[in-house]
Scaffold this motif. Structure first.
Motif, PDB file in Angstrom:
ATOM      1  N   MET A   2      52.017  24.430 -17.244  1.00  0.00           N
ATOM      2  CA  MET A   2      51.178  24.395 -16.055  1.00  0.00           C
ATOM      3  C   MET A   2      49.761  23.985 -16.457  1.00  0.00           C
ATOM      4  O   MET A   2      49.204  24.499 -17.408  1.00  0.00           O
ATOM      5  N   GLU A   3      49.232  23.063 -15.707  1.00  0.00           N
ATOM      6  CA  GLU A   3      47.870  22.623 -15.951  1.00  0.00           C
ATOM      7  C   GLU A   3      46.881  23.678 -15.453  1.00  0.00           C
ATOM      8  O   GLU A   3      47.125  24.337 -14.443  1.00  0.00           O
ATOM      9  N   LYS A   4      45.784  23.839 -16.177  1.00  0.00           N
ATOM     10  CA  LYS A   4      44.761  24.805 -15.753  1.00  0.00           C
ATOM     11  C   LYS A   4      44.048  24.285 -14.509  1.00  0.00           C
ATOM     12  O   LYS A   4      43.588  23.148 -14.493  1.00  0.00           O
ATOM     13  N   PRO A   5      43.899  25.116 -13.487  1.00  0.00           N
ATOM     14  CA  PRO A   5      43.238  24.663 -12.253  1.00  0.00           C
ATOM     15  C   PRO A   5      41.702  24.758 -12.351  1.00  0.00           C
ATOM     16  O   PRO A   5      41.042  25.374 -11.514  1.00  0.00           O
ATOM     17  N   THR A   6      41.130  24.135 -13.391  1.00  0.00           N
ATOM     18  CA  THR A   6      39.678  24.193 -13.574  1.00  0.00           C
ATOM     19  C   THR A   6      38.920  23.512 -12.442  1.00  0.00           C
ATOM     20  O   THR A   6      37.748  23.820 -12.212  1.00  0.00           O
ATOM     21  N   HIS A   7      39.596  22.609 -11.713  1.00  0.00           N
ATOM     22  CA  HIS A   7      38.940  21.980 -10.557  1.00  0.00           C
ATOM     23  C   HIS A   7      38.563  23.033  -9.505  1.00  0.00           C
ATOM     24  O   HIS A   7      37.570  22.878  -8.798  1.00  0.00           O
ATOM     25  N   LEU A   8      39.334  24.115  -9.434  1.00  0.00           N
ATOM     26  CA  LEU A   8      38.999  25.192  -8.493  1.00  0.00           C
ATOM     27  C   LEU A   8      37.735  25.923  -8.922  1.00  0.00           C
ATOM     28  O   LEU A   8      36.906  26.305  -8.093  1.00  0.00           O
ATOM     29  N   ILE A   9      37.567  26.117 -10.235  1.00  0.00           N
ATOM     30  CA  ILE A   9      36.357  26.753 -10.767  1.00  0.00           C
ATOM     31  C   ILE A   9      35.149  25.861 -10.497  1.00  0.00           C
ATOM     32  O   ILE A   9      34.087  26.336 -10.090  1.00  0.00           O
ATOM     33  N   ASP A  10      35.327  24.545 -10.725  1.00  0.00           N
ATOM     34  CA  ASP A  10      34.237  23.603 -10.459  1.00  0.00           C
ATOM     35  C   ASP A  10      33.777  23.719  -9.008  1.00  0.00           C
ATOM     36  O   ASP A  10      32.574  23.823  -8.721  1.00  0.00           O
ATOM     37  N   PHE A  11      34.714  23.731  -8.084  1.00  0.00           N
ATOM     38  CA  PHE A  11      34.368  23.806  -6.668  1.00  0.00           C
ATOM     39  C   PHE A  11      33.679  25.123  -6.314  1.00  0.00           C
ATOM     40  O   PHE A  11      32.636  25.141  -5.655  1.00  0.00           O
ATOM     41  N   GLU A  12      34.226  26.224  -6.783  1.00  0.00           N
ATOM     42  CA  GLU A  12      33.661  27.532  -6.442  1.00  0.00           C
ATOM     43  C   GLU A  12      32.292  27.755  -7.087  1.00  0.00           C
ATOM     44  O   GLU A  12      31.412  28.376  -6.478  1.00  0.00           O
ATOM     45  N   THR A  13      32.075  27.264  -8.321  1.00  0.00           N
ATOM     46  CA  THR A  13      30.747  27.421  -8.930  1.00  0.00           C
ATOM     47  C   THR A  13      29.723  26.543  -8.226  1.00  0.00           C
ATOM     48  O   THR A  13      28.556  26.914  -8.127  1.00  0.00           O
ATOM     49  N   MET A  14      30.141  25.379  -7.722  1.00  0.00           N
ATOM     50  CA  MET A  14      29.249  24.543  -6.915  1.00  0.00           C
ATOM     51  C   MET A  14      28.810  25.319  -5.677  1.00  0.00           C
ATOM     52  O   MET A  14      27.619  25.368  -5.351  1.00  0.00           O
TER      53      MET A  14
END
Length: 151
Positions: free
Chosen positions: A1-13
């Motif tokens: 499974m790929e890490k959903p780091t794009h979700l972290i990027d969005f939430e930290t923005m």
């Protein structure tokens, strides 16, 4: 499974937007300290007296920015200049009693606002969120070479 780091990027923005704009803030809404003063006073409060050079290294800011910030805080009597307690040449900045009282008041207001926002969170959820934030911040600090002292 790929890490959903794009979700972290969005939430930290979004978190940055909430903290730095005029939306309901987790801290300092109606406060007397801007974010940069809150951070600088917090660092000196934790670490003790610091020179411009030490503040520059710790905060990653250039000395001209720090001169403007510290001059403003000296004028407001939140900081005072003192000789280096260790005998060094550079003078250091120490938080004053007024600065400490204002910082403590701002911090209490921030915590009260967070308590209100997280009123329906369990103590365990708050502790877990704090632990993940600490882990995230310490990884950023490690990568940047600027660890932040914690009380």
């Amino acid at each position: 499974m790929e890490k959903p780091t794009h979700l972290i990027d969005f939430e930290t923005m979004l978190l940055g937007r909430h903290v730095h704009h005029n939306s309901p803030r987790p801290r300092r809404s109606g406060g007397q300290l801007d974010s940069s003063a809150y951070v600088l006073l917090s660092r000196i409060d934790i670490e003790g007296p610091m020179s411009i050079g030490q503040l520059s290294d710790a905060l990653g800011l250039d000395t001209s920015t720090l001169h403007r910030q510290t001059t403003s805080m000296l004028g407001r009597r939140l900081l005072e200049r003192i000789p280096d307690p260790d005998g060094g040449m550079a003078r250091k900045f120490r938080i004053t009693d007024e600065g400490k009282a204002l910082l403590d008041g701002e911090r209490s207001g921030s915590i009260a606002a967070l308590d209100t926002m997280m009123a329906d969170w369990t103590a365990e959820d708050v502790a877990a969120f704090a632990a993940y934030l600490k882990r995230f911040n310490t990884d950023i600090e490690r990568m940047g070479g600027r660890p932040w002292p914690r009380p």
